[in-house]
Write a protein that holds these residues in place. Sequence first.
Motif, PDB file in Angstrom:
ATOM      1  N   LEU A   1      -7.518 -31.986  26.431  1.00  0.00           N
ATOM      2  CA  LEU A   1      -6.254 -31.479  25.906  1.00  0.00           C
ATOM      3  C   LEU A   1      -5.214 -31.622  27.003  1.00  0.00           C
ATOM      4  CD1 LEU A   1      -4.991 -30.135  23.452  1.00  0.00           C
ATOM      5  CD2 LEU A   1      -5.628 -27.947  24.398  1.00  0.00           C
ATOM      6  N   LYS A   2      -4.186 -32.422  26.753  1.00  0.00           N
ATOM      7  CA  LYS A   2      -3.196 -32.727  27.793  1.00  0.00           C
ATOM      8  C   LYS A   2      -1.942 -31.864  27.685  1.00  0.00           C
ATOM      9  CE  LYS A   2      -4.828 -37.495  27.865  1.00  0.00           C
ATOM     10  NZ  LYS A   2      -5.734 -37.534  26.739  1.00  0.00           N
ATOM     11  N   GLU A   3      -1.544 -31.525  26.480  1.00  0.00           N
ATOM     12  CA  GLU A   3      -0.289 -30.798  26.280  1.00  0.00           C
ATOM     13  C   GLU A   3      -0.470 -29.310  26.581  1.00  0.00           C
ATOM     14  OE1 GLU A   3      -1.660 -32.898  24.160  1.00  0.00           O
ATOM     15  OE2 GLU A   3      -0.212 -34.489  23.799  1.00  0.00           O
ATOM     16  N   LYS A   4       0.372 -28.793  27.472  1.00  0.00           N
ATOM     17  CA  LYS A   4       0.266 -27.391  27.889  1.00  0.00           C
ATOM     18  C   LYS A   4       0.525 -26.430  26.735  1.00  0.00           C
ATOM     19  CE  LYS A   4       1.146 -27.995  32.743  1.00  0.00           C
ATOM     20  NZ  LYS A   4       2.110 -28.590  33.600  1.00  0.00           N
ATOM     21  N   TYR A   5       1.443 -26.786  25.837  1.00  0.00           N
ATOM     22  CA  TYR A   5       1.764 -25.880  24.733  1.00  0.00           C
ATOM     23  C   TYR A   5       0.597 -25.768  23.753  1.00  0.00           C
ATOM     24  CZ  TYR A   5       3.400 -30.503  23.109  1.00  0.00           C
ATOM     25  OH  TYR A   5       3.506 -31.835  22.830  1.00  0.00           O
ATOM     26  N   PHE A   6      -0.187 -26.845  23.550  1.00  0.00           N
ATOM     27  CA  PHE A   6      -1.381 -26.738  22.708  1.00  0.00           C
ATOM     28  C   PHE A   6      -2.437 -25.899  23.419  1.00  0.00           C
ATOM     29  CE2 PHE A   6      -0.381 -31.069  20.593  1.00  0.00           C
ATOM     30  CZ  PHE A   6       0.320 -30.457  19.562  1.00  0.00           C
TER      31      PHE A   6
ATOM     32  N   LEU B   1      -3.292 -35.996  11.543  1.00  0.00           N
ATOM     33  CA  LEU B   1      -2.739 -35.084  12.547  1.00  0.00           C
ATOM     34  C   LEU B   1      -3.271 -35.473  13.918  1.00  0.00           C
ATOM     35  CD1 LEU B   1      -3.274 -31.675  10.715  1.00  0.00           C
ATOM     36  CD2 LEU B   1      -1.121 -32.881  11.008  1.00  0.00           C
ATOM     37  N   PRO B   2      -2.475 -35.271  14.967  1.00  0.00           N
ATOM     38  CA  PRO B   2      -3.014 -35.488  16.319  1.00  0.00           C
ATOM     39  C   PRO B   2      -4.218 -34.571  16.537  1.00  0.00           C
ATOM     40  CG  PRO B   2      -0.640 -35.073  16.379  1.00  0.00           C
ATOM     41  CD  PRO B   2      -1.092 -34.791  14.990  1.00  0.00           C
ATOM     42  N   HIS B   3      -5.233 -35.087  17.193  1.00  0.00           N
ATOM     43  CA  HIS B   3      -6.453 -34.304  17.366  1.00  0.00           C
ATOM     44  C   HIS B   3      -6.205 -33.035  18.173  1.00  0.00           C
ATOM     45  CE1 HIS B   3      -9.482 -37.426  15.922  1.00  0.00           C
ATOM     46  NE2 HIS B   3      -8.294 -37.714  15.454  1.00  0.00           N
ATOM     47  N   GLN B   4      -5.255 -33.091  19.106  1.00  0.00           N
ATOM     48  CA  GLN B   4      -4.941 -31.895  19.884  1.00  0.00           C
ATOM     49  C   GLN B   4      -4.341 -30.812  18.978  1.00  0.00           C
ATOM     50  OE1 GLN B   4      -4.051 -34.995  20.683  1.00  0.00           O
ATOM     51  NE2 GLN B   4      -4.818 -35.433  22.725  1.00  0.00           N
ATOM     52  N   LEU B   5      -3.468 -31.204  18.071  1.00  0.00           N
ATOM     53  CA  LEU B   5      -2.873 -30.248  17.136  1.00  0.00           C
ATOM     54  C   LEU B   5      -3.933 -29.705  16.178  1.00  0.00           C
ATOM     55  CD1 LEU B   5      -0.475 -28.758  15.890  1.00  0.00           C
ATOM     56  CD2 LEU B   5       0.023 -30.835  14.563  1.00  0.00           C
ATOM     57  N   MET B   6      -4.867 -30.551  15.779  1.00  0.00           N
ATOM     58  CA  MET B   6      -5.924 -30.119  14.864  1.00  0.00           C
ATOM     59  C   MET B   6      -6.761 -29.009  15.492  1.00  0.00           C
ATOM     60  SD  MET B   6      -6.677 -30.747  11.833  1.00  0.00           S
ATOM     61  CE  MET B   6      -7.358 -29.194  11.377  1.00  0.00           C
ATOM     62  N   ARG B   7      -6.929 -29.048  16.797  1.00  0.00           N
ATOM     63  CA  ARG B   7      -7.663 -27.969  17.483  1.00  0.00           C
ATOM     64  C   ARG B   7      -6.958 -26.636  17.271  1.00  0.00           C
ATOM     65  NH1 ARG B   7      -9.148 -30.528  23.425  1.00  0.00           N
ATOM     66  NH2 ARG B   7      -9.708 -32.585  22.648  1.00  0.00           N
ATOM     67  N   VAL B   8      -5.632 -26.650  17.415  1.00  0.00           N
ATOM     68  CA  VAL B   8      -4.849 -25.421  17.248  1.00  0.00           C
ATOM     69  C   VAL B   8      -4.954 -24.932  15.802  1.00  0.00           C
ATOM     70  CG1 VAL B   8      -2.554 -24.379  17.381  1.00  0.00           C
ATOM     71  CG2 VAL B   8      -3.257 -26.060  19.092  1.00  0.00           C
ATOM     72  N   VAL B   9      -4.779 -25.841  14.856  1.00  0.00           N
ATOM     73  CA  VAL B   9      -4.837 -25.476  13.433  1.00  0.00           C
ATOM     74  C   VAL B   9      -6.210 -24.882  13.096  1.00  0.00           C
ATOM     75  CG1 VAL B   9      -4.762 -26.388  11.073  1.00  0.00           C
ATOM     76  CG2 VAL B   9      -3.092 -27.167  12.764  1.00  0.00           C
ATOM     77  N   LEU B  10      -7.269 -25.519  13.579  1.00  0.00           N
ATOM     78  CA  LEU B  10      -8.617 -25.019  13.314  1.00  0.00           C
ATOM     79  C   LEU B  10      -8.824 -23.636  13.925  1.00  0.00           C
ATOM     80  CD1 LEU B  10     -11.486 -25.330  12.225  1.00  0.00           C
ATOM     81  CD2 LEU B  10     -12.027 -26.656  14.287  1.00  0.00           C
TER      82      LEU B  10
END
Length: 159
Positions: free
Chosen positions: A11-16, A132-141
């Motif tokens: 996970l690269k994005e700090k906000y995610f 969806l970007p996989h990083q965003l999918m982690r947040v949604v899940l």
Amino acid sequence: MNIKLVVVGKLKEKYFAAAIAEYCKRLSRFCKFSLVEVRDEKAPESLSLAEMEQVMVKEGERILDKVSDREYVFALAINGQQLTSEEFAQQIKDLTTYGHSDLTFIIGGSLGLAPAVLQRADAKLSFGKFTLPHQLMRVVLCEQIYRAFMINSNSPYHK
């Protein structure tokens, strides 16, 4: 109860990462929650079908190394079952009622999941046909897992 996410890539994005950390904190009152990242397979932009399969197989082996026989596994797949939040909450409640205390959710890499991972899955779950970007999918899940616990505890969060 143990809930584990097995995901391909860092996970690269700090906000995610901040959002996931918040849901981990919230989930800690309901379960032991863990996130396991496996290395993604480096590959050029344009791959042949055989090369794509090879990438998925290698990532799939890394994923399956992190899954034990006793875990109930949900694979996130575009052709999986679509549930409402209430149906998802009920499914988690039913699984824990009938002796499944180790639930694992798998999010594959950019090419998807290897056939071996899909075969190992006890259920395939889809969040719709959107890409969806996989990083965003982690947040949604993570949010939906948290929402399921809140629904099952009759909390007003869900409304």
